[in-house]
Design a protein around this motif. Structure first.
Motif, PDB file in Angstrom:
ATOM      1  N   ASP A 166       0.886  -1.161   0.000  1.00  0.00           N
ATOM      2  CA  ASP A 166       0.000   0.000   0.000  1.00  0.00           C
ATOM      3  C   ASP A 166       0.926   1.214   0.000  1.00  0.00           C
ATOM      4  OD1 ASP A 166      -1.875  -1.954   0.256  1.00  0.00           O
ATOM      5  OD2 ASP A 166      -2.805  -1.167   2.079  1.00  0.00           O
TER       6      ASP A 166
ATOM      7  N   HIS B 119      -7.375   6.139  -1.131  1.00  0.00           N
ATOM      8  CA  HIS B 119      -7.681   6.767   0.158  1.00  0.00           C
ATOM      9  C   HIS B 119      -8.690   7.858  -0.191  1.00  0.00           C
ATOM     10  CE1 HIS B 119      -3.689   5.780   2.472  1.00  0.00           C
ATOM     11  NE2 HIS B 119      -4.452   4.723   2.278  1.00  0.00           N
TER      12      HIS B 119
ATOM     13  N   GLU C  87       1.702   4.902  -0.098  1.00  0.00           N
ATOM     14  CA  GLU C  87       0.836   6.007   0.309  1.00  0.00           C
ATOM     15  C   GLU C  87       1.564   7.091   1.087  1.00  0.00           C
ATOM     16  OE1 GLU C  87      -1.693   3.097   2.300  1.00  0.00           O
ATOM     17  OE2 GLU C  87      -1.002   3.796   4.252  1.00  0.00           O
TER      18      GLU C  87
ATOM     19  N   GLY D  62      -8.273   1.492   0.385  1.00  0.00           N
ATOM     20  CA  GLY D  62      -7.714   1.960   1.647  1.00  0.00           C
ATOM     21  C   GLY D  62      -8.577   1.475   2.804  1.00  0.00           C
TER      22      GLY D  62
ATOM     23  N   HIS E   5      -4.515   2.336  -5.227  1.00  0.00           N
ATOM     24  CA  HIS E   5      -4.930   2.214  -3.828  1.00  0.00           C
ATOM     25  C   HIS E   5      -5.670   3.504  -3.496  1.00  0.00           C
ATOM     26  CE1 HIS E   5      -4.757   0.941   0.302  1.00  0.00           C
ATOM     27  NE2 HIS E   5      -3.996   1.937   0.695  1.00  0.00           N
TER      28      HIS E   5
HETATM   29 ZN   LIG Z   1      -3.840   2.763   2.676  1.00  0.00          ZN
END
Ligand SMILES: [Zn+2]
Length: 328
Positions: free
Chosen positions: A14, A86, A16, A138, A84
């Motif tokens: 992930d 968010h 981020e 997320g 991914h």
């Molecule tokens: Zn995440």
């Protein structure tokens, strides 16, 4: 599903901003210092012949160095770049304050889910030069509505399911009864389907279904049973483990791999957060010492899968192509 002789291992990240861990859900001004750890991590994976899958959020696309590194590795078939989401910091931004419930993509209206995913997909294609085909939500905020949006946008594989885990406290998903084997998520109303390859979770001993029932029984909200849950964990009768070097000991990770393979799992998905790749950016690697221990757990885990089970590293999309053929 037909049998396959070799075990596949997907190393998924992930990828981020570091914001999530300390300040709720910041909508703007997210920093991505942790991405300076990508090169060392990439080298570690390559030593094991395992091309990582980087699932990237919107703020990552503003980090020129990380974009340049990942695009180059992807061009050279040394990694895959997927998506991914968010939702709090993924355009279109519709709220300056986001509640915990709204931090799960799956809790947003369908149109907004689609718009955010479409933005992210186009932005990745634009910055990386390749349209993403793999996805993880997320906080695992994924539903069939999300799946439909992904199919419409051309994704072929999702890895948002986390069997045995549930986040009911703030309206999050419940994966306690979800299958741990890869399967097709079919949209009956339209052509197309998505392969779901769950993050690998399980127990430290074989016999997944029996241990899942014991685990759930001992987690009933009765104080006496809570003690039983502790005993079941300590004795290793039903010790729940996620295949991630974040906060899990090496022996438990190795036992999870062995137990999973003995139970017939052919594709394993290891996950971690990019914020664990630089000391001080995540609670899992607060100090330099924590970080070195984290890398050593990761190294041992990949080495174990390779030497004990001849595991071959594949990206999420590569794994999905093989699984799609086996499911026919
Ligand atoms: Zn995440």
């Amino acid at each position: 599903m037909n049998a396959r002789s070799t075990i596949r291992l997907v190393v998924s990240v992930d990828t981020e901003e570091e914001g999530l861990w300390n300040v709720g859900f910041p909508v703007r001004n997210n920093t991505t210092t942790n991405l300076r750890g990508l090169a060392r991590f990439q080298a570690l994976c390559e030593r094991h012949g395992m091309p990582p899958t980087y699932l990237v959020t919107a703020p990552v696309l503003d980090d020129e160095q990380a974009v340049a590194e990942m695009s180059k590795w992807q061009q050279e078939s040394r990694c895959e770049v997927g998506a991914h989401c968010h939702p709090w910091c993924n355009p279109p931004i519709v709220a300056e304050q986001v509640s915990s419930r709204e931090s799960y993509l799956s809790n947003l209206p369908r149109e907004l889910q689609y718009e955010k995913l479409a933005w992210l997909t186009d932005a990745i294609a634009d910055r990386m030069g390749v349209r993403p085909t793999s996805f993880r939500a997320g906080r695992y905020g994924f539903s069939f509505v999300t799946a439909r949006c992904l199919i419409q946008l051309g994704y072929t594989v999702d890895s948002s399911h986390l069997p045995l885990f549930a986040y009911p406290e703030d309206g999050g998903p419940d994966f306690r009864m979800h299958a741990r084997l890869p399967h097709r998520l079919v949209d009956s109303s339209k052509p197309g389907s998505l392969i779901e390859i769950p993050v690998t979770t399980g127990f430290t001993r074989p016999g997944y279904e029996l241990r899942r029932r014991i685990y759930q029984q001992t987690r009933q909200p009765i104080p006496r049973k809570l003690r039983l849950a502790g005993i079941a964990d300590r004795l290793g009768i039903a010790r729940r483990v996620k295949l991630s070097p974040e906060g899990t000991q090496t022996d438990d990770l190795k036992q999870l791999i062995s137990a999973g393979v003995r139970d017939g799992l052919q594709t394993l998905v290891l996950m971690l957060h990019s914020s664990s790749l630089v000391a001080g950016c995540s609670p899992y690697c607060a100090s330099e010492a924590d970080f070195e221990r984290f890398l050593s757990r990761l190294d041992s885990c990949l080495g174990f899968a390779r030497t004990e089970f001849q595991a071959e590293g594949v990206t999420l999309t590569q794994a999905a192509v093989e699984i799609d053929q086996m499911l026919d």
